[in-house]
Design a protein around this motif. Structure first.
Motif, short mmCIF file in Angstrom:
data_model
loop_
_atom_site.label_atom_id
_atom_site.label_comp_id
_atom_site.label_asym_id
_atom_site.label_seq_id
_atom_site.Cartn_x
_atom_site.Cartn_y
_atom_site.Cartn_z
N LYS A 530 -5.80 -10.93 6.17
CA LYS A 530 -4.65 -11.55 6.81
C LYS A 530 -3.48 -11.76 5.82
O LYS A 530 -2.49 -12.38 6.18
N VAL A 531 -3.65 -11.26 4.60
CA VAL A 531 -2.50 -11.23 3.69
C VAL A 531 -1.79 -9.91 3.99
O VAL A 531 -2.16 -8.86 3.50
N VAL A 532 -0.78 -10.01 4.84
CA VAL A 532 -0.09 -8.80 5.26
C VAL A 532 1.36 -8.87 4.77
O VAL A 532 2.08 -9.80 5.10
N GLY A 533 1.73 -7.89 3.98
CA GLY A 533 3.10 -7.84 3.49
C GLY A 533 3.79 -6.59 3.96
O GLY A 533 3.33 -5.93 4.90
N HIS A 534 4.89 -6.25 3.28
CA HIS A 534 5.58 -5.00 3.60
C HIS A 534 5.94 -4.29 2.32
O HIS A 534 6.81 -3.45 2.29
N GLY A 535 5.28 -4.67 1.22
CA GLY A 535 5.58 -4.13 -0.10
C GLY A 535 4.79 -2.87 -0.40
O GLY A 535 4.08 -2.34 0.46
N PRO A 536 4.91 -2.39 -1.64
CA PRO A 536 4.32 -1.10 -2.01
C PRO A 536 2.79 -1.07 -2.08
O PRO A 536 2.19 -0.01 -2.02
N PHE A 537 2.17 -2.24 -2.20
CA PHE A 537 0.70 -2.26 -2.30
C PHE A 537 0.08 -3.18 -1.25
O PHE A 537 0.71 -4.11 -0.77
N TYR A 542 -10.33 -8.87 -3.36
CA TYR A 542 -10.24 -9.87 -4.41
C TYR A 542 -11.64 -10.38 -4.66
O TYR A 542 -12.18 -11.14 -3.87
N LYS A 543 -12.24 -9.91 -5.73
CA LYS A 543 -13.58 -10.35 -6.09
C LYS A 543 -13.40 -11.52 -7.04
O LYS A 543 -13.02 -11.33 -8.22
N VAL A 544 -13.64 -12.70 -6.50
CA VAL A 544 -13.34 -13.92 -7.25
C VAL A 544 -13.99 -13.89 -8.63
O VAL A 544 -15.17 -13.62 -8.77
N GLY A 545 -13.18 -14.16 -9.63
CA GLY A 545 -13.69 -14.23 -11.00
C GLY A 545 -13.79 -12.89 -11.68
O GLY A 545 -14.05 -12.82 -12.89
N GLU A 546 -13.60 -11.81 -10.94
CA GLU A 546 -13.83 -10.49 -11.53
C GLU A 546 -12.57 -9.62 -11.55
O GLU A 546 -12.12 -9.24 -12.61
N TYR A 547 -12.05 -9.32 -10.38
CA TYR A 547 -10.89 -8.42 -10.34
C TYR A 547 -10.20 -8.49 -8.99
O TYR A 547 -10.75 -9.00 -8.01
N VAL A 548 -8.98 -7.95 -8.97
CA VAL A 548 -8.25 -7.77 -7.72
C VAL A 548 -7.95 -6.28 -7.62
O VAL A 548 -7.60 -5.64 -8.61
N ARG A 549 -8.13 -5.73 -6.42
CA ARG A 549 -7.80 -4.30 -6.25
C ARG A 549 -6.68 -4.17 -5.21
O ARG A 549 -6.80 -4.65 -4.08
N LEU A 550 -5.60 -3.53 -5.62
CA LEU A 550 -4.48 -3.26 -4.73
C LEU A 550 -4.44 -1.76 -4.46
O LEU A 550 -4.60 -0.96 -5.39
N LYS A 551 -4.23 -1.40 -3.21
CA LYS A 551 -4.13 0.03 -2.89
C LYS A 551 -2.72 0.36 -2.42
O LYS A 551 -2.04 -0.48 -1.81
N LYS A 552 -2.32 1.58 -2.67
CA LYS A 552 -0.99 2.05 -2.26
C LYS A 552 -0.82 1.88 -0.76
O LYS A 552 -1.71 2.25 0.02
N ASN A 553 0.31 1.33 -0.36
CA ASN A 553 0.60 1.14 1.06
C ASN A 553 1.03 2.48 1.66
O ASN A 553 2.13 2.96 1.35
#
Lengths: 561, 327
Positions: A530-537, A542-553
């Motif tokens: 439900k985190v919906v934006g309009h940006g590039p990614f 979001y694996k808490v404590g480990e990493y965040v993964r963003l994918k190309k929009n």
């Protein structure tokens, strides 16, 4: 002979490979389209030693925000690394309590300013990795004024002006005499955080106190527990203290810091400066109807402040960001924000592999982002993630620092009459067509209206100053939004163009404080939260404590052609 | 006194202790200098925004009202919302607790096994080179700061011999498949858990060695040896068994660490655990987060002490009889 025949092609290949890397790095044209990588993985590494090791062994490609000279030297020695350095909005200062004698005397503060040896401090404490600063607005801001009264390092001059003003040295005590009382000056202290919490600040307090003692001013350093120190500052129970601010390119902070209306308990006017002329100018700045008036007021305010020295500004920490130039190129240094800050849209769009296309970029996150809710996210680490998911109505030109159209193709700043005889600002945004939220819903003026009203009605603290003066928002058509403010101020332009919330997700959110949109699946689009934006990614994981993964929009409205 | 009365009395003490801790927990953070909102606001916050923030944090209520709300919520195990993240503290602790327990249990198991074994071994070889060497090594690792050893290992196995991961509990992203993910977790556990073992085994070894040496001087050991029992049997079945009760006490005493975590290890190896959470909460004056973490630790300490009392009562009847005087 056989060996030579074998080695020659190998050597040629090696030279070509090395040349390819070095020629490509940093030589990509910066374009307002992207992104050029398929995904960004942001490993969360909290320990600074581990961060350095991870960068040097190639676990991460982007190492933002280096501060420790030792780390900077190690990165500089790495032939595969490129270090970028840009002025930011950081400001470290010495503040005087102008409510108390003898620090209420301008001449005394000016004399202290004369004994501050910025170059030596920067060299001794920071190995040269800070930028000397004497102005009240950092040079990265378009409102910076170069031509202001200055008090360069000159202890002899300091002694001379003190002597001339009647602060002569008492032969018995070796302390200067207060001309008002005829007695030696009282002992004064400089509060700093402790050596354990902020060693350089504490040391700086000691250096400046010693410099003051050398011109016979009885000033001592006093490191103390940080919360205790903040309490004392709130109650104005101090002589001097040293701290830093992280400012922005908009100079309205001058009003917060130096207007007499903010000289209240726990107010931001900590020096307690009360100057009618300055107040008038700061009001003009804060409520400026246009940029010209704002610029003129900012210039005048800076001249007065530089002369009166409620703060002696010491230095500014630049943004220092490291990139693995053997693997990635296209990062864009930007004054004010550095090359790797989320506000720098240009690096997010243009960074790309040195060889090939797409690929995975590994971008260090030095702390847990914790909250990926745009209403409650407060730390820079949270915005390092969220900032790449959203676009703004305007962007900043990385070279000129001017506002440029982005999701809004144009805008107008006008006035209206909220009530007879009173003026208010109205901002009209004309939106680009074809912008879509990441779940394919079109982005329209209704989203602007919903967001502003949601933030105002729910009194979201972080945005109160942005929306509290909004009277109404009109949407004459899908691509035009008019935001009406109850008072007149050019700065409303920056208050009405923030991060937007998708109405179909947020309209049912009863308590924005406890909403955890990154943990909830999107009701219709698989793979989205439900985190919906309009940006590039897009926020992929979001694996808490480990990493965040963003994918190309894949439906980003500014995808590379 | 019967066992059930002994148990009830212990339970009563535990509840009183818990209540006292709970109240201290509330008061101590509010007595600390500073203002919780100061850690969140920036110069752009208006006085209205600051007031709204205080209202949302519940800091505009009188202290007594805040206290009753706090106690009432604790009974429901509602630890409130973190000031800095606005998330339920319970959720945040739940995210971290498994990591802390995994690190603690692995480190603790290996530390006690290695420490006690080394202690028994050196006690049986008193004065030899191996005794001196192991005792010296144990003293050294016990004496030097934890972070120093951990940073050394980080440099060694992270950079010079880069065979081990240096942060987190898994690769980013982890490999596909259960087995590979399991092995990936083990791989990530080696450095933090290994460093904990190196740091802590010495104290267990030295304690066991000293208690064993004391036991080995007792008459019943002389008798066992005189009976011609093998030395191994004397060590394991006679000496070690007699020193086990104090070691069990130590184990129970150390168990709450399972909840409190290890701040330094968690920080150096970017381990997402309760220890770092607690430290951050205190630094940021995040009352609900700090109260929640302390409450959890206090609960663990009280439960472990209660468990230790019960086990003692079972294994040693003299204790429960002695409680209310001999009958």
């Amino acid at each position: 002979m056989k060996l030579r025949r074998f080695l020659l092609p190998v050597a040629i290949c090696l030279v070509l490979a090395m040349t390819y890397g070095s020629v490509t790095a940093g030589q990509v044209k910066c374009e307002p389209y992207g992104p050029q990588v398929d995904q960004i993985i942001m490993p969360i590494i909290k320990d600074s030693e581990a961060q350095l090791i991870a960068f040097n062994r190639g676990d991460i490609d982007v190492y933002p925000g280096l501060t420790r000279p030792a780390d900077i030297n190690v990165v500089k020695a790495n032939p595969n690394a490129e270090l970028t350095m840009n002025y930011g909005f950081h400001m470290f200062y010495l503040c005087y309590n102008m409510r108390r004698e003898p620090l209420d005397a301008d001449i005394l503060r000016q004399a202290i300013a004369h004994v501050v040896d910025r170059d030596n401090i920067i060299q001794t404490l920071f190995e040269g990795y800070m930028l000397p600063l004497a102005a009240f607005v950092p040079p990265s801001s378009g409102f910076y004024k170069e031509d202001i009264p200055r008090f360069p390092y000159n202890p002899e001059e300091a002694k001379k002006i003190l002597d001339k003003a009647g602060y002569t040295v008492d032969p018995a005590t070796g302390i200067r005499i207060d001309p008002k009382t005829g007695k030696p000056l009282r002992k004064m202290t400089i509060f700093t955080p402790t050596y354990e919490v902020a060693p350089t600040s504490a040391e700086l307090g000691k250096i400046i106190a010693e410099a003051c003692q050398a011109i016979n001013l009885p000033i001592e350093p006093e490191p103390m527990d940080f919360p205790v120190m903040l309490d004392k500052l709130d109650m104005a129970e101090f002589d001097m203290y040293m701290l830093a601010w992280s400012l922005s390119r908009i100079p309205t902070s001058l009003h917060n810091f130096f207007h007499s209306s903010n000289d209240v308990e726990a107010g931001y006017n900590r020096p307690g400066i009360r100057d009618a002329e300055l107040d008038k100018i700061l009001d003009e700045l804060y409520y400026a109807p246009n940029e010209e008036v704002a610029k003129k007021a900012a210039d005048e305010a800076q001249v007065i402040l530089a002369r009166r020295q409620p703060y002696t500004v010491l230095y500014s920490r630049p943004y220092m960001d490291a990139f693995r130039k053997d693997r990635f190129t296209g990062y864009v240094p930007m004054h004010g924000y550095g090359a790797a800050n989320y506000t720098n849209k240009w690096t997010t769009l243009n960074i790309r592999p040195v060889r090939g296309k797409g690929g995975t970029l590994r971008w260090l996150l030095p702390e847990e982002p914790k909250v990926l809710n745009p209403c409650t996210a407060s730390s820079a680490y949270e915005w390092e993630v969220l900032g790449r998911l959203y676009d703004g109505l305007m962007e900043i030109n990385p070279e000129t620092m001017e506002d440029i159209p982005w999701m809004a193709k144009s805008w107008e700043v006008g006035t209206w009459e909220p009530e007879p005889g009173k003026k208010g600002t109205v901002i009209t945004w004309h939106l680009e067509k074809g912008i879509k939220w990441q779940d394919t819903t079109p982005f329209t003026s209704a989203d602007i209206k919903f967001t502003i009203e949601y933030l105002r009605d729910n009194k979201v603290p972080r945005y109160i100053s942005n929306v509290e003066h909004v009277v109404r928002v009109e949407t004459p058509d899908e691509y035009t939004a008019k935001v009406y403010f109850a008072n007149e101020s050019y700065w409303h332009l920056y208050r009405a163009g923030g991060n937007f919330l998708p109405e179909w997700i947020w309209k049912d959110v009863k308590d924005y404080k406890t909403f955890e949109p990154w943990l909830e699946a999107h009701p219709e689009v698989p793979g989205l939260t439900k985190v919906v934006g309009h940006g590039p990614f897009i926020l992929d994981q979001y694996k808490v404590g480990e990493y965040v993964r963003l994918k190309k929009n894949p439906i980003y409205w500014r995808l590379s052609k | 006194m019967g066992f059930s009365r002994y148990l009830l009395r212990r339970l009563g003490y535990a509840l009183i202790v818990l209540f006292v801790i709970m109240s201290f927990n509330f008061a101590i953070f509010r007595l600390m200098p500073g203002d919780a909102t100061k850690m969140i606001i920036d110069p752009m916050f208006t006085p209205e925004a600051i007031a709204e923030l205080k209202r949302q944090f519940g800091l505009d209520d009188p202290p007594l009202v805040q206290y009753f709300k706090y106690v009432g919520n604790l009974f429901k195990f509602d630890l409130g919302l973190s000031f800095s993240t606005r998330r339920p503290v319970v959720n945040e602790l739940k995210e971290r607790l498994p990591n802390t327990m995994m690190l603690f249990l692995t480190s603790f198991t290996f530390t006690t096994i290695i420490g006690i074994s080394v202690g028994v071994f050196t006690a049986s070889r008193r004065g030899t080179f191996s005794d001196n060497f192991v005792t010296g090594a144990g003293l050294f690792t016990y004496a030097v700061p934890t972070f120093w050893i951990q940073l050394l290992l980080l440099m060694l196995f992270g950079y010079y011999i880069p065979i081990l991961p240096i942060h987190g509990t898994m690769s980013a992203p982890p490999p596909d498949g259960f087995l590979l993910q399991f092995l990936d977790r083990i791989h990530h556990l080696i450095l933090p858990a290994g460093s904990n073992v190196i740091v802590a085994f010495g104290s267990w070894a030295l304690y066991t060695r000293n208690t064993m040496l004391e036991a080995l001087g007792q008459d019943y050991i002389v008798t066992a040896r005189a009976k011609g029992l093998p030395e191994n049997t004397v060590l394991r079945h006679h000496a070690l068994r007699s020193v086990l009760p104090p070691i069990v006490t130590l184990i129970f005493g150390a168990l709450p660490g399972m909840v409190s975590g290890a701040v330094i290890t968690e920080t150096i190896f970017s381990w997402h655990g309760v220890g770092k959470y607690l430290m951050d909460a205190v630094m940021q004056q995040d009352y609900p987060a700090a109260q929640g973490a302390f409450y959890l630790i206090a609960l663990a300490v009280v439960i472990c002490n209660l468990a230790a009392d019960i086990v003692y009562g079972i294994v040693d009847p003299r204790i429960r009889v002695g409680e209310g005087g001999a009958k």
